[in-house]
Design a protein around this motif. Sequence first.
Motif, PDB file in Angstrom:
ATOM      1  N   GLU A   6       0.836  -1.207   0.000  1.00  0.00           N
ATOM      2  CA  GLU A   6       0.000   0.000   0.000  1.00  0.00           C
ATOM      3  C   GLU A   6       0.865   1.249   0.000  1.00  0.00           C
ATOM      4  OE1 GLU A   6      -2.732  -0.033   3.264  1.00  0.00           O
ATOM      5  OE2 GLU A   6      -3.502  -2.019   2.733  1.00  0.00           O
ATOM      6  N   ILE A   7       1.887   1.255   0.817  1.00  0.00           N
ATOM      7  CA  ILE A   7       2.788   2.418   0.876  1.00  0.00           C
ATOM      8  C   ILE A   7       3.469   2.630  -0.470  1.00  0.00           C
ATOM      9  CG2 ILE A   7       4.940   3.262   1.898  1.00  0.00           C
ATOM     10  CD1 ILE A   7       4.010   1.870   4.532  1.00  0.00           C
ATOM     11  N   LEU A   8       3.964   1.555  -1.059  1.00  0.00           N
ATOM     12  CA  LEU A   8       4.633   1.667  -2.360  1.00  0.00           C
ATOM     13  C   LEU A   8       3.667   2.121  -3.453  1.00  0.00           C
ATOM     14  CD1 LEU A   8       6.931  -1.480  -2.205  1.00  0.00           C
ATOM     15  CD2 LEU A   8       7.605   0.928  -1.950  1.00  0.00           C
ATOM     16  N   ALA A   9       2.438   1.650  -3.413  1.00  0.00           N
ATOM     17  CA  ALA A   9       1.436   2.059  -4.407  1.00  0.00           C
ATOM     18  C   ALA A   9       1.119   3.543  -4.255  1.00  0.00           C
ATOM     19  CB  ALA A   9       0.167   1.221  -4.252  1.00  0.00           C
ATOM     20  N   ARG A  10       0.974   4.015  -3.023  1.00  0.00           N
ATOM     21  CA  ARG A  10       0.709   5.449  -2.805  1.00  0.00           C
ATOM     22  C   ARG A  10       1.901   6.294  -3.238  1.00  0.00           C
ATOM     23  NH1 ARG A  10      -1.442   3.867   2.196  1.00  0.00           N
ATOM     24  NH2 ARG A  10       0.328   4.818   3.277  1.00  0.00           N
ATOM     25  N   ALA A  11       3.093   5.817  -2.962  1.00  0.00           N
ATOM     26  CA  ALA A  11       4.297   6.546  -3.362  1.00  0.00           C
ATOM     27  C   ALA A  11       4.381   6.644  -4.880  1.00  0.00           C
ATOM     28  CB  ALA A  11       5.542   5.874  -2.803  1.00  0.00           C
ATOM     29  N   GLU A  12       4.069   5.563  -5.566  1.00  0.00           N
ATOM     30  CA  GLU A  12       4.091   5.582  -7.032  1.00  0.00           C
ATOM     31  C   GLU A  12       3.030   6.529  -7.578  1.00  0.00           C
ATOM     32  OE1 GLU A  12       5.030   4.988 -10.953  1.00  0.00           O
ATOM     33  OE2 GLU A  12       6.198   4.605  -9.138  1.00  0.00           O
ATOM     34  N   GLN A  13       1.847   6.522  -6.984  1.00  0.00           N
ATOM     35  CA  GLN A  13       0.786   7.441  -7.410  1.00  0.00           C
ATOM     36  C   GLN A  13       1.223   8.882  -7.205  1.00  0.00           C
ATOM     37  OE1 GLN A  13      -2.034   7.016  -9.030  1.00  0.00           O
ATOM     38  NE2 GLN A  13      -2.527   9.194  -8.921  1.00  0.00           N
ATOM     39  N   ARG A  14       1.833   9.163  -6.082  1.00  0.00           N
ATOM     40  CA  ARG A  14       2.302  10.520  -5.785  1.00  0.00           C
ATOM     41  C   ARG A  14       3.394  10.942  -6.764  1.00  0.00           C
ATOM     42  NH1 ARG A  14       1.120  15.420  -4.676  1.00  0.00           N
ATOM     43  NH2 ARG A  14       2.633  16.472  -3.401  1.00  0.00           N
ATOM     44  N   ARG A  15       4.279  10.000  -7.111  1.00  0.00           N
ATOM     45  CA  ARG A  15       5.332  10.310  -8.075  1.00  0.00           C
ATOM     46  C   ARG A  15       4.725  10.673  -9.432  1.00  0.00           C
ATOM     47  NH1 ARG A  15       7.449   8.577 -12.288  1.00  0.00           N
ATOM     48  NH2 ARG A  15       6.323   6.613 -12.244  1.00  0.00           N
ATOM     49  N   ARG A  16       3.722   9.914  -9.852  1.00  0.00           N
ATOM     50  CA  ARG A  16       3.060  10.220 -11.132  1.00  0.00           C
ATOM     51  C   ARG A  16       2.396  11.596 -11.077  1.00  0.00           C
ATOM     52  NH1 ARG A  16       1.520   4.690 -10.880  1.00  0.00           N
ATOM     53  NH2 ARG A  16      -0.535   5.274 -10.129  1.00  0.00           N
ATOM     54  N   GLU A  17       1.738  11.912  -9.956  1.00  0.00           N
ATOM     55  CA  GLU A  17       1.102  13.225  -9.803  1.00  0.00           C
ATOM     56  C   GLU A  17       2.138  14.347  -9.873  1.00  0.00           C
ATOM     57  OE1 GLU A  17      -0.892  12.832  -6.078  1.00  0.00           O
ATOM     58  OE2 GLU A  17      -2.532  11.634  -6.915  1.00  0.00           O
ATOM     59  N   LEU A  18       3.269  14.143  -9.195  1.00  0.00           N
ATOM     60  CA  LEU A  18       4.319  15.163  -9.215  1.00  0.00           C
ATOM     61  C   LEU A  18       4.926  15.314 -10.607  1.00  0.00           C
ATOM     62  CD1 LEU A  18       6.075  14.452  -5.816  1.00  0.00           C
ATOM     63  CD2 LEU A  18       4.686  16.447  -6.408  1.00  0.00           C
ATOM     64  N   ASP A  19       5.105  14.205 -11.311  1.00  0.00           N
ATOM     65  CA  ASP A  19       5.609  14.273 -12.687  1.00  0.00           C
ATOM     66  C   ASP A  19       4.658  15.062 -13.579  1.00  0.00           C
ATOM     67  OD1 ASP A  19       7.854  12.800 -12.026  1.00  0.00           O
ATOM     68  OD2 ASP A  19       7.119  10.922 -12.927  1.00  0.00           O
ATOM     69  N   GLU A  20       3.363  14.836 -13.388  1.00  0.00           N
ATOM     70  CA  GLU A  20       2.353  15.548 -14.175  1.00  0.00           C
ATOM     71  C   GLU A  20       2.368  17.049 -13.842  1.00  0.00           C
ATOM     72  OE1 GLU A  20      -2.451  15.422 -14.556  1.00  0.00           O
ATOM     73  OE2 GLU A  20      -1.415  13.488 -14.427  1.00  0.00           O
TER      74      GLU A  20
END
Length: 53
Positions: A6-20
Motif C-alpha cells: 500500500e505504501i509503495l502504491a501510494r508513493a508511485e501514485q504521488r510520483r506520477r502526480e508530481l511528474d504531471e
Amino acid sequence: MDRLTEILARAEQRRRELDEMHADYEAIDAAEYAEFNARMDAEEAASAERYQD
C-alpha cells in the motif's frame, strides 16, 4: 494488500502526480518565456523604429 504494498502504491501514485505537475509547470514556463520574448522583440522593434526617424 499488505502495508508495504500500500505504501509503495501510494508513493508511485504521488510520483506520477508530481511528474504531471512538473510537466504542467514546464509548459506554463515555456509559454510565459515565449510571451516575454515576443513582448521584448516588439519593444526593441518599436525602439529601433523611433531611432530611425
